[in-house]
Design a protein around this motif. Structure first.
Motif, short mmCIF file in Angstrom:
data_model
loop_
_atom_site.label_atom_id
_atom_site.label_comp_id
_atom_site.label_asym_id
_atom_site.label_seq_id
_atom_site.Cartn_x
_atom_site.Cartn_y
_atom_site.Cartn_z
N MET A 58 1.11 -1.09 -0.10
CA MET A 58 -0.27 -0.39 -0.03
C MET A 58 1.09 0.97 -0.06
O MET A 58 0.62 2.40 -1.27
CB MET A 58 -0.99 -0.26 1.41
CG MET A 58 -2.61 -0.69 1.18
SD MET A 58 -2.46 -1.17 2.64
CE MET A 58 -3.47 0.28 3.06
N PHE A 59 1.88 1.15 0.91
CA PHE A 59 2.96 1.95 1.07
C PHE A 59 3.46 2.94 -0.49
O PHE A 59 3.97 3.29 -0.69
CB PHE A 59 3.88 2.25 2.31
CG PHE A 59 4.68 3.27 2.10
CD1 PHE A 59 4.60 4.24 2.88
CD2 PHE A 59 6.25 3.11 1.62
CE1 PHE A 59 5.61 5.78 2.61
CE2 PHE A 59 7.21 3.88 1.40
CZ PHE A 59 6.13 5.34 2.73
N GLY A 60 4.21 1.32 -1.13
CA GLY A 60 4.80 1.72 -2.17
C GLY A 60 3.30 2.36 -3.63
O GLY A 60 4.09 3.31 -4.18
N VAL A 61 2.87 1.89 -3.90
CA VAL A 61 1.46 2.50 -4.72
C VAL A 61 1.17 3.62 -4.27
O VAL A 61 1.00 4.99 -4.84
CB VAL A 61 0.09 1.29 -4.48
CG1 VAL A 61 -0.39 2.48 -4.80
CG2 VAL A 61 0.42 0.37 -4.56
N VAL A 118 10.94 2.57 -4.16
CA VAL A 118 11.94 1.41 -4.01
C VAL A 118 11.88 0.79 -3.07
O VAL A 118 11.66 -0.77 -2.48
CB VAL A 118 13.91 2.15 -4.56
CG1 VAL A 118 14.52 0.74 -4.44
CG2 VAL A 118 12.97 2.07 -5.91
N ILE A 119 11.81 1.22 -2.01
CA ILE A 119 11.76 0.92 -0.31
C ILE A 119 10.73 0.79 0.29
O ILE A 119 10.62 -0.76 0.61
CB ILE A 119 12.31 2.02 0.79
CG1 ILE A 119 13.20 2.59 0.67
CG2 ILE A 119 11.87 1.59 2.32
CD1 ILE A 119 14.05 3.72 1.72
N GLY A 120 9.74 1.00 -0.71
CA GLY A 120 8.42 0.43 -0.29
C GLY A 120 7.63 -0.82 -0.64
O GLY A 120 7.39 -2.23 -0.32
N PHE A 121 7.90 -0.72 -2.15
CA PHE A 121 8.00 -2.60 -2.71
C PHE A 121 8.68 -3.88 -2.50
O PHE A 121 9.07 -4.73 -2.29
CB PHE A 121 8.15 -2.22 -4.28
CG PHE A 121 6.63 -1.66 -4.96
CD1 PHE A 121 5.47 -2.30 -4.86
CD2 PHE A 121 6.81 0.07 -5.27
CE1 PHE A 121 4.26 -1.64 -5.07
CE2 PHE A 121 5.13 0.10 -5.56
CZ PHE A 121 4.25 -0.12 -6.03
N GLY A 122 10.29 -2.71 -2.47
CA GLY A 122 11.02 -3.90 -2.00
C GLY A 122 10.82 -4.26 -0.80
O GLY A 122 11.03 -5.85 -0.04
N ALA A 123 10.81 -3.54 0.40
CA ALA A 123 10.27 -4.60 1.89
C ALA A 123 9.06 -5.44 1.21
O ALA A 123 8.57 -6.01 2.34
CB ALA A 123 9.61 -2.98 3.13
N SER A 124 8.47 -5.19 0.94
CA SER A 124 6.58 -5.71 0.30
C SER A 124 7.52 -6.81 0.32
O SER A 124 6.82 -8.43 0.30
CB SER A 124 5.89 -4.92 -0.23
OG SER A 124 4.72 -5.61 -0.74
N PHE A 125 8.06 -7.30 -0.95
CA PHE A 125 8.80 -8.66 -1.37
C PHE A 125 9.61 -8.87 -0.47
O PHE A 125 9.13 -10.58 -0.85
CB PHE A 125 9.42 -7.98 -3.17
CG PHE A 125 8.75 -7.82 -4.04
CD1 PHE A 125 7.52 -8.72 -4.25
CD2 PHE A 125 9.15 -6.38 -4.73
CE1 PHE A 125 6.97 -8.00 -5.40
CE2 PHE A 125 7.80 -6.13 -5.78
CZ PHE A 125 7.25 -6.61 -6.36
N ILE A 126 10.44 -8.72 0.07
CA ILE A 126 10.94 -8.77 1.49
C ILE A 126 10.03 -10.03 2.04
O ILE A 126 10.54 -11.14 2.54
CB ILE A 126 12.10 -8.42 2.13
CG1 ILE A 126 13.24 -7.82 1.34
CG2 ILE A 126 11.96 -9.14 3.36
CD1 ILE A 126 14.30 -6.65 1.42
N PHE A 127 8.84 -8.86 2.66
CA PHE A 127 8.23 -9.73 3.65
C PHE A 127 7.51 -10.90 3.30
O PHE A 127 6.94 -11.43 3.32
CB PHE A 127 7.11 -8.70 4.38
CG PHE A 127 8.29 -7.85 5.42
CD1 PHE A 127 8.02 -8.27 7.16
CD2 PHE A 127 8.93 -6.83 5.65
CE1 PHE A 127 8.57 -7.63 7.94
CE2 PHE A 127 9.44 -5.89 6.13
CZ PHE A 127 9.21 -6.52 7.54
#
Length: 104
Positions: A14-17, A36-45
């Motif tokens: 949601m943050f990435g969007v 990048v941080i939002g989607f990167g963290a999303s994929f990691i989790f």
């Protein structure tokens, strides 16, 4: 723990969007870094959650959180339509994610 990681992944989605929308408004490096941080963290989790949860279940719930959350954030912060039909379908998406959890 996997469910917690999956919810965190959805929140970062949601943050990435939200940051993509910000990037379209202000073309600067800070907005890009936040995307990048939002989607990167999303994929990691999401990857962490998928160590325990099945791919189909994890992906469906992650997508549901991101899609419905993005729509809700658009309504709250960017004046997008709050039509009852739109809200009804957001509730259906969330209900489907909850249903997946209940049947597994």
């Amino acid at each position: 723990m996997a469910w917690f990681a999956l919810i965190i992944a959805g929140l970062f989605e949601m943050f990435g969007v939200l940051m993509i929308n910000q990037l379209h408004k202000e073309r600067n490096w800070q907005s890009l870094v936040f995307v990048v941080i939002g989607f990167g963290a999303s994929f990691i989790f999401l990857a962490q959650a998928m160590k325990t949860l099945s791919m189909g279940k994890a992906y469906a719930i992650w997508t549901g959180i991101g899609a419905s959350g993005g729509a809700i954030l658009g309504m709250l912060f960017y004046g997008e339509s709050k039509d009852w039909k739109r809200i009804f379908f957001i509730i259906m998406v969330l209900g489907s994610a909850i249903g997946l959890k209940l049947v597994s």
